[in-house]
Scaffold this motif. Structure first.
Motif, PDB file in Angstrom:
ATOM      1  N   GLN A 116       0.919  -1.063   0.168  1.00  0.00           N
ATOM      2  CA  GLN A 116       0.207  -0.307  -0.285  1.00  0.00           C
ATOM      3  C   GLN A 116       0.829   1.050   0.239  1.00  0.00           C
ATOM      4  O   GLN A 116       1.309   1.141   0.670  1.00  0.00           O
ATOM      5  CB  GLN A 116      -1.174   0.181   1.087  1.00  0.00           C
ATOM      6  N   ILE A 117       0.546   2.066  -1.153  1.00  0.00           N
ATOM      7  CA  ILE A 117       1.857   3.164  -1.128  1.00  0.00           C
ATOM      8  C   ILE A 117       1.005   4.187  -1.507  1.00  0.00           C
ATOM      9  O   ILE A 117       0.064   4.449  -1.908  1.00  0.00           O
ATOM     10  CB  ILE A 117       2.538   2.911  -2.866  1.00  0.00           C
ATOM     11  N   PRO A 118       1.056   4.832   0.129  1.00  0.00           N
ATOM     12  CA  PRO A 118       1.212   6.210  -0.202  1.00  0.00           C
ATOM     13  C   PRO A 118       0.832   7.459  -0.839  1.00  0.00           C
ATOM     14  O   PRO A 118       2.149   7.535  -1.060  1.00  0.00           O
ATOM     15  CB  PRO A 118       1.422   7.065   1.278  1.00  0.00           C
ATOM     16  N   ILE A 119       0.162   7.870  -1.939  1.00  0.00           N
ATOM     17  CA  ILE A 119       0.554   9.495  -2.681  1.00  0.00           C
ATOM     18  C   ILE A 119      -0.036  10.432  -1.966  1.00  0.00           C
ATOM     19  O   ILE A 119      -1.213  10.811  -1.388  1.00  0.00           O
ATOM     20  CB  ILE A 119      -0.593   8.869  -3.555  1.00  0.00           C
ATOM     21  N   MET A 120       0.520  11.845  -1.979  1.00  0.00           N
ATOM     22  CA  MET A 120       0.386  12.974  -2.158  1.00  0.00           C
ATOM     23  C   MET A 120       0.600  13.670  -3.249  1.00  0.00           C
ATOM     24  O   MET A 120       1.678  13.238  -3.745  1.00  0.00           O
ATOM     25  CB  MET A 120       1.646  13.870  -0.835  1.00  0.00           C
ATOM     26  N   ILE A 121      -0.251  14.666  -3.207  1.00  0.00           N
ATOM     27  CA  ILE A 121      -0.035  15.394  -4.947  1.00  0.00           C
ATOM     28  C   ILE A 121       0.412  17.210  -4.864  1.00  0.00           C
ATOM     29  O   ILE A 121      -0.784  17.762  -4.182  1.00  0.00           O
ATOM     30  CB  ILE A 121      -1.586  15.274  -5.559  1.00  0.00           C
ATOM     31  N   SER A 122       0.731  17.987  -5.450  1.00  0.00           N
ATOM     32  CA  SER A 122       1.169  19.290  -5.224  1.00  0.00           C
ATOM     33  C   SER A 122       0.207  19.493  -6.370  1.00  0.00           C
ATOM     34  O   SER A 122       1.181  19.447  -7.275  1.00  0.00           O
ATOM     35  CB  SER A 122       2.328  19.584  -4.488  1.00  0.00           C
ATOM     36  N   GLY A 123      -0.447  20.552  -6.507  1.00  0.00           N
ATOM     37  CA  GLY A 123      -0.634  21.054  -7.815  1.00  0.00           C
ATOM     38  C   GLY A 123      -0.482  22.309  -7.808  1.00  0.00           C
ATOM     39  O   GLY A 123      -1.017  22.972  -7.500  1.00  0.00           O
ATOM     40  N   THR A 124       0.001  23.188  -8.936  1.00  0.00           N
ATOM     41  CA  THR A 124       0.427  24.299  -8.657  1.00  0.00           C
ATOM     42  C   THR A 124      -0.885  25.408  -9.450  1.00  0.00           C
ATOM     43  O   THR A 124      -1.541  24.823 -11.065  1.00  0.00           O
ATOM     44  CB  THR A 124       1.081  24.623 -10.151  1.00  0.00           C
ATOM     45  N   ILE A 125      -1.278  25.902  -9.030  1.00  0.00           N
ATOM     46  CA  ILE A 125      -2.308  27.318  -9.516  1.00  0.00           C
ATOM     47  C   ILE A 125      -2.451  28.522  -9.780  1.00  0.00           C
ATOM     48  O   ILE A 125      -1.319  28.843  -8.951  1.00  0.00           O
ATOM     49  CB  ILE A 125      -3.639  27.111  -8.109  1.00  0.00           C
ATOM     50  N   GLU A 126      -2.463  28.375 -10.315  1.00  0.00           N
ATOM     51  CA  GLU A 126      -1.366  30.524 -10.898  1.00  0.00           C
ATOM     52  C   GLU A 126      -2.949  31.188 -10.764  1.00  0.00           C
ATOM     53  O   GLU A 126      -3.722  30.807  -9.721  1.00  0.00           O
ATOM     54  CB  GLU A 126      -1.555  30.218 -12.362  1.00  0.00           C
ATOM     55  N   PRO A 127      -2.206  32.605 -10.208  1.00  0.00           N
ATOM     56  CA  PRO A 127      -2.779  33.531  -9.442  1.00  0.00           C
ATOM     57  C   PRO A 127      -4.510  33.811 -10.403  1.00  0.00           C
ATOM     58  O   PRO A 127      -5.126  34.101  -9.746  1.00  0.00           O
ATOM     59  CB  PRO A 127      -2.271  34.719  -9.789  1.00  0.00           C
ATOM     60  N   ASN A 128      -4.218  33.206 -11.527  1.00  0.00           N
ATOM     61  CA  ASN A 128      -5.577  32.937 -11.502  1.00  0.00           C
ATOM     62  C   ASN A 128      -6.853  32.114 -11.535  1.00  0.00           C
ATOM     63  O   ASN A 128      -8.312  32.113 -12.066  1.00  0.00           O
ATOM     64  CB  ASN A 128      -5.303  33.632 -13.635  1.00  0.00           C
ATOM     65  N   GLY A 129      -6.252  31.595 -11.012  1.00  0.00           N
ATOM     66  CA  GLY A 129      -7.260  30.302  -9.596  1.00  0.00           C
ATOM     67  C   GLY A 129      -6.971  28.685 -10.988  1.00  0.00           C
ATOM     68  O   GLY A 129      -8.149  28.043 -10.921  1.00  0.00           O
ATOM     69  N   THR A 130      -6.142  28.641 -11.742  1.00  0.00           N
ATOM     70  CA  THR A 130      -6.181  27.463 -12.688  1.00  0.00           C
ATOM     71  C   THR A 130      -4.735  27.136 -13.042  1.00  0.00           C
ATOM     72  O   THR A 130      -4.178  27.646 -12.248  1.00  0.00           O
ATOM     73  CB  THR A 130      -6.500  27.863 -14.218  1.00  0.00           C
ATOM     74  N   MET A 131      -4.676  26.091 -13.002  1.00  0.00           N
ATOM     75  CA  MET A 131      -3.465  25.019 -13.708  1.00  0.00           C
ATOM     76  C   MET A 131      -3.560  25.976 -15.093  1.00  0.00           C
ATOM     77  O   MET A 131      -3.941  26.554 -15.642  1.00  0.00           O
ATOM     78  CB  MET A 131      -3.818  23.823 -13.941  1.00  0.00           C
ATOM     79  N   LEU A 132      -2.213  25.694 -15.196  1.00  0.00           N
ATOM     80  CA  LEU A 132      -1.594  25.999 -16.585  1.00  0.00           C
ATOM     81  C   LEU A 132      -2.464  26.098 -17.821  1.00  0.00           C
ATOM     82  O   LEU A 132      -2.045  26.370 -18.581  1.00  0.00           O
ATOM     83  CB  LEU A 132       0.228  25.789 -17.377  1.00  0.00           C
ATOM     84  N   ALA A 133      -3.273  24.145 -17.408  1.00  0.00           N
ATOM     85  CA  ALA A 133      -3.641  23.808 -18.930  1.00  0.00           C
ATOM     86  C   ALA A 133      -4.770  24.081 -18.946  1.00  0.00           C
ATOM     87  O   ALA A 133      -5.818  23.895 -19.726  1.00  0.00           O
ATOM     88  CB  ALA A 133      -3.547  22.253 -19.125  1.00  0.00           C
ATOM     89  N   GLY A 134      -5.190  25.306 -17.821  1.00  0.00           N
ATOM     90  CA  GLY A 134      -6.972  25.856 -17.689  1.00  0.00           C
ATOM     91  C   GLY A 134      -7.918  24.826 -16.790  1.00  0.00           C
ATOM     92  O   GLY A 134      -8.438  25.797 -16.346  1.00  0.00           O
ATOM     93  N   GLN A 135      -7.303  24.383 -15.626  1.00  0.00           N
ATOM     94  CA  GLN A 135      -7.998  23.030 -15.295  1.00  0.00           C
ATOM     95  C   GLN A 135      -7.811  23.743 -13.824  1.00  0.00           C
ATOM     96  O   GLN A 135      -7.317  24.340 -13.294  1.00  0.00           O
ATOM     97  CB  GLN A 135      -7.569  22.065 -15.166  1.00  0.00           C
ATOM     98  N   THR A 136      -9.581  23.935 -13.331  1.00  0.00           N
ATOM     99  CA  THR A 136      -9.619  24.539 -12.472  1.00  0.00           C
ATOM    100  C   THR A 136      -8.931  24.047 -11.027  1.00  0.00           C
ATOM    101  O   THR A 136      -9.262  22.790 -11.213  1.00  0.00           O
ATOM    102  CB  THR A 136     -10.956  25.569 -11.972  1.00  0.00           C
ATOM    103  N   ALA A 137      -8.993  23.941  -9.485  1.00  0.00           N
ATOM    104  CA  ALA A 137      -8.459  23.704  -8.375  1.00  0.00           C
ATOM    105  C   ALA A 137      -9.667  22.705  -8.268  1.00  0.00           C
ATOM    106  O   ALA A 137      -9.504  21.441  -7.886  1.00  0.00           O
ATOM    107  CB  ALA A 137      -8.072  24.433  -7.269  1.00  0.00           C
TER     108      ALA A 137
END
Length: 81
Positions: A48-69
């Motif tokens: 059982q491998i624990p996973i943590m995820i760190s996403g980068t959200i730009e100042p406009n509230g989206t990721m670089l690809a345009g997806q919202t948090a």
């Protein structure tokens, strides 16, 4: 991409890490590829491998690809990590 993440995750796991951190992600597809690779490793090792995820959200509230948090969270809600 998934195969590359798998090789990295396998090396880390064999080296003794306790948790996988998918870090500073700017695109959900990269996160999905990494988590699929880690899940494959977990199946193969029976661990059982624990996973943590760190996403980068730009100042406009989206990721670089345009997806919202909120969309990022919805995209990953199926993970048991």
């Amino acid at each position: 991409m998934r195969d590359g993440f798998y090789l990295q995750a396998k090396g880390l796991w064999e080296g003794g890490v306790d948790v996988m951190l998918v870090e500073t992600c700017q695109d959900t597809r990269n996160i999905k590829a990494a988590t699929l690779a880690i899940q494959r490793l977990a199946r193969e090792t029976g661990a059982q491998i624990p996973i943590m995820i760190s996403g980068t959200i730009e100042p406009n509230g989206t990721m670089l690809a345009g997806q919202t948090a909120d969309a990022l969270v919805a995209s990953l809600s199926h993970l048991d990590c």
